[in-house]
Design an enzyme around this catalytic site. Structure first.
Site, PDB file in Angstrom:
ATOM      1  N   ARG A  51       0.655  -1.307   0.050  1.00 45.70           N
ATOM      2  CA  ARG A  51       0.121   0.065  -0.005  1.00 45.70           C
ATOM      3  C   ARG A  51       0.820   1.321  -0.095  1.00 45.70           C
ATOM      4  O   ARG A  51       0.534   2.232  -0.805  1.00 45.70           O
ATOM      5  CB  ARG A  51      -0.699   0.177   1.188  1.00 45.70           C
ATOM      6  CG  ARG A  51      -2.223  -0.349   1.078  1.00 45.70           C
ATOM      7  CD  ARG A  51      -2.661  -0.936   2.347  1.00 45.70           C
ATOM      8  NE  ARG A  51      -1.811  -1.916   2.903  1.00 45.70           N
ATOM      9  CZ  ARG A  51      -1.830  -3.119   2.374  1.00 45.70           C
ATOM     10  NH1 ARG A  51      -3.045  -3.705   1.828  1.00 45.70           N
ATOM     11  NH2 ARG A  51      -1.109  -4.278   2.804  1.00 45.70           N
ATOM     12  N   THR A  52       1.831   1.300   0.683  1.00 48.23           N
ATOM     13  CA  THR A  52       2.496   2.474   1.065  1.00 48.23           C
ATOM     14  C   THR A  52       3.237   3.050  -0.081  1.00 48.23           C
ATOM     15  O   THR A  52       3.253   4.267  -0.779  1.00 48.23           O
ATOM     16  CB  THR A  52       3.310   2.512   2.296  1.00 48.23           C
ATOM     17  OG1 THR A  52       2.655   2.095   3.571  1.00 48.23           O
ATOM     18  CG2 THR A  52       4.127   4.002   2.598  1.00 48.23           C
ATOM     19  N   LYS A  80      25.921  -3.061  -1.249  1.00 48.94           N
ATOM     20  CA  LYS A  80      27.221  -3.022  -1.726  1.00 48.94           C
ATOM     21  C   LYS A  80      28.101  -1.984  -0.573  1.00 48.94           C
ATOM     22  O   LYS A  80      29.140  -1.840  -0.419  1.00 48.94           O
ATOM     23  CB  LYS A  80      27.603  -2.137  -2.894  1.00 48.94           C
ATOM     24  CG  LYS A  80      26.799  -2.970  -3.989  1.00 48.94           C
ATOM     25  CD  LYS A  80      27.380  -1.903  -5.500  1.00 48.94           C
ATOM     26  CE  LYS A  80      26.640  -2.612  -6.612  1.00 48.94           C
ATOM     27  NZ  LYS A  80      26.689  -1.422  -7.733  1.00 48.94           N
ATOM     28  N   ARG A 101      11.273   3.959   3.081  1.00 49.84           N
ATOM     29  CA  ARG A 101      10.899   3.107   4.417  1.00 49.84           C
ATOM     30  C   ARG A 101      12.154   2.172   4.730  1.00 49.84           C
ATOM     31  O   ARG A 101      12.840   2.031   3.702  1.00 49.84           O
ATOM     32  CB  ARG A 101       9.816   2.129   3.703  1.00 49.84           C
ATOM     33  CG  ARG A 101       9.536   0.867   4.683  1.00 49.84           C
ATOM     34  CD  ARG A 101       8.360   0.233   4.489  1.00 49.84           C
ATOM     35  NE  ARG A 101       7.035   0.913   4.610  1.00 49.84           N
ATOM     36  CZ  ARG A 101       5.949   0.298   4.947  1.00 49.84           C
ATOM     37  NH1 ARG A 101       5.889  -0.883   4.502  1.00 49.84           N
ATOM     38  NH2 ARG A 101       4.933   1.140   5.021  1.00 49.84           N
ATOM     39  N   HIS A 129       5.189   6.197  11.514  1.00 50.41           N
ATOM     40  CA  HIS A 129       4.688   5.882  10.202  1.00 50.41           C
ATOM     41  C   HIS A 129       3.683   7.060   9.813  1.00 50.41           C
ATOM     42  O   HIS A 129       2.550   6.722   9.793  1.00 50.41           O
ATOM     43  CB  HIS A 129       3.856   4.571  10.120  1.00 50.41           C
ATOM     44  CG  HIS A 129       3.490   4.051   8.739  1.00 50.41           C
ATOM     45  ND1 HIS A 129       3.708   4.890   7.633  1.00 50.41           N
ATOM     46  CD2 HIS A 129       3.310   2.835   8.036  1.00 50.41           C
ATOM     47  CE1 HIS A 129       3.372   4.166   6.484  1.00 50.41           C
ATOM     48  NE2 HIS A 129       2.987   2.816   6.919  1.00 50.41           N
TER      49      HIS A 129
HETATM   50  C1  NCD Z   1       1.808  -1.009   8.271  1.00 56.65           C
HETATM   51  C2  NCD Z   1       3.084  -0.772   8.225  1.00 56.65           C
HETATM   52  O1  NCD Z   1       3.840  -0.916   7.301  1.00 56.65           O
HETATM   53  O2  NCD Z   1       3.613  -0.391   9.339  1.00 56.65           O
HETATM   54  N1  NCD Z   1       1.503  -1.224   6.917  1.00 56.65           N
HETATM   55  C3  NCD Z   1       1.009  -0.177   6.190  1.00 56.65           C
HETATM   56  O3  NCD Z   1       1.910   0.662   5.708  1.00 56.65           O
HETATM   57  N2  NCD Z   1      -0.159   0.298   5.766  1.00 56.65           N
HETATM   58  C4  NCD Z   1       1.192  -1.775   9.305  1.00 56.65           C
HETATM   59  C5  NCD Z   1       1.796  -3.252   9.391  1.00 56.65           C
HETATM   60  O4  NCD Z   1       2.554  -3.635   8.395  1.00 56.65           O
HETATM   61  O5  NCD Z   1       1.205  -4.316   9.804  1.00 56.65           O
END
Ligand code: NCD
Length: 316
Positions: A51-52, A80, A101, A129
């Site tokens: 999703r993100t 590397k 991320r 997040h």
């Molecule tokens: C979440 C995350 O990555 O922290 N997912 C997301 O980005 N919607 C929640 C999860 O991974 O449980």
């Protein structure tokens, strides 16, 4: 230059404005289709995501911009031995804004120190997040019309769940918000959340283990998955993974206007039957995630919206 590393990097007024823009986008996305023409978003994903990452990419494409990036650490020069500082200096030459991320807590903050472009934290380890939080806030406001005067139950892995930490931080700035923290003993919210956020602000909260007992008082139920990848051993994960499973029988104990949120991915913690309950809001969150990320990209790039883009054209 602005970054979004922690939800508190945006003031309450900025969040209000951002949610207003996201709501305007939701009403008619097409008006925003050229706001980011010529701009590029880089997605630097060292940890898995569906999703993100895709919602960031969809957001930039909806704004008429383009995207580049990588989706796994092993397809980048991290393998590397390249440092975050060097990587971000390089990316700054390729893109106008980036979303990162990383499994290491603090990696996006470090990147921001060396970056020439806005850095958005798209999840750092078990820490924060903030863009999921914007999605959550938009969904809560859609359902309840407000972000104050709410009792919010957070259920599941409150220790490693970064979406939980960010949501508590963000909601702690609104009036008369109460938290019910529902988790097994081992997965309680980290002490720093209690000592740095809840207690100093005098926010009402309780830590409990029973979801059923908490149901009747909740305006929002925020379910989370047990974060397998952050456990030190598989045995503990197996023992704790099904601590809470939301079923129609448990939903029957909730208020008629309660909303159920989940950042997704769901594993076992909400049964499929609950999806048909009108109080299930987790797929609304997915849709809202694109709109808030569009609004955020515009805000961090200093672009105000279609009116401005059109005015700009007139002046040329
Ligand atoms: C979440 C995350 O990555 O922290 N997912 C997301 O980005 N919607 C929640 C999860 O991974 O449980």
């Amino acid at each position: 230059m602005r970054h979004l590393i922690d939800p508190l990097d945006l003031s309450v007024e900025e969040i209000d404005r951002l949610l207003a823009t996201a709501t305007d986008i939701a009403a008619d996305r097409s008006r925003y289709a050229a706001v980011c023409t010529g701009k590029k978003l880089a997605t630097l994903f060292y940890e898995p995501s569906t999703r993100t990452r895709l919602s960031f990419e969809a957001a930039m494409l909806n704004l008429g911009g383009s995207v580049l990036g990588f989706a796994t650490a092993d397809s980048s020069s991290a393998t590397k031995g390249e440092s975050i500082a060097d990587t971000i200096r390089v990316i700054s030459c390729y893109a106008d804004i980036c979303a990162m991320r990383h499994s290491k807590e603090g990696a996006p903050l470090r990147a921001a120190r060396y970056s020439k472009i806005p850095v958005i934290n798209a999840g750092d380890g078990g820490h924060q997040h903030p863009t999921q939080t914007l999605t959550d806030l938009m969904t809560i406001r859609q359902r309840h019309g407000r972000l104050s005067d709410l009792t919010i139950g957070l259920c599941g892995d409150l220790k490693f769940g970064r979406t939980v930490h960010s949501l508590i931080r963000a909601l702690s700035r609104y009036e008369n918000v109460r938290f019910v923290l529902i988790s097994p003993e081992e997965l309680r919210v980290p002490d720093y959340v209690i000592h740095e956020v809840l207690e100093p602000k005098g926010i009402a909260y309780k830590e409990v283990t029973s979801l059923e007992d908490s149901m009747p008082e909740l305006d929002i139920l925020y379910m989370t998955r047990v974060q397998r990848e952050r456990f030190f051993n598989e045995e503990d994960y197996v023992r704790l993974k099904d601590s809470y499973i939301l079923t129609p029988a448990k939903m029957a104990l909730g208020k008629p206007d309660m909303a159920v949120l989940h950042p997704l991915p769901r594993v076992n913690e909400i049964t499929l039957e609950v999806d048909d309950d009108p109080r299930a809001a987790y797929f609304d969150q997915v849709q809202n995630g694109v709109y808030v990320r569009m609004a955020l990209i515009m805000m961090l790039l200093g672009l105000s919206g279609p009116q401005i883009a059109e005015q700009g054209k007139g002046e040329e």
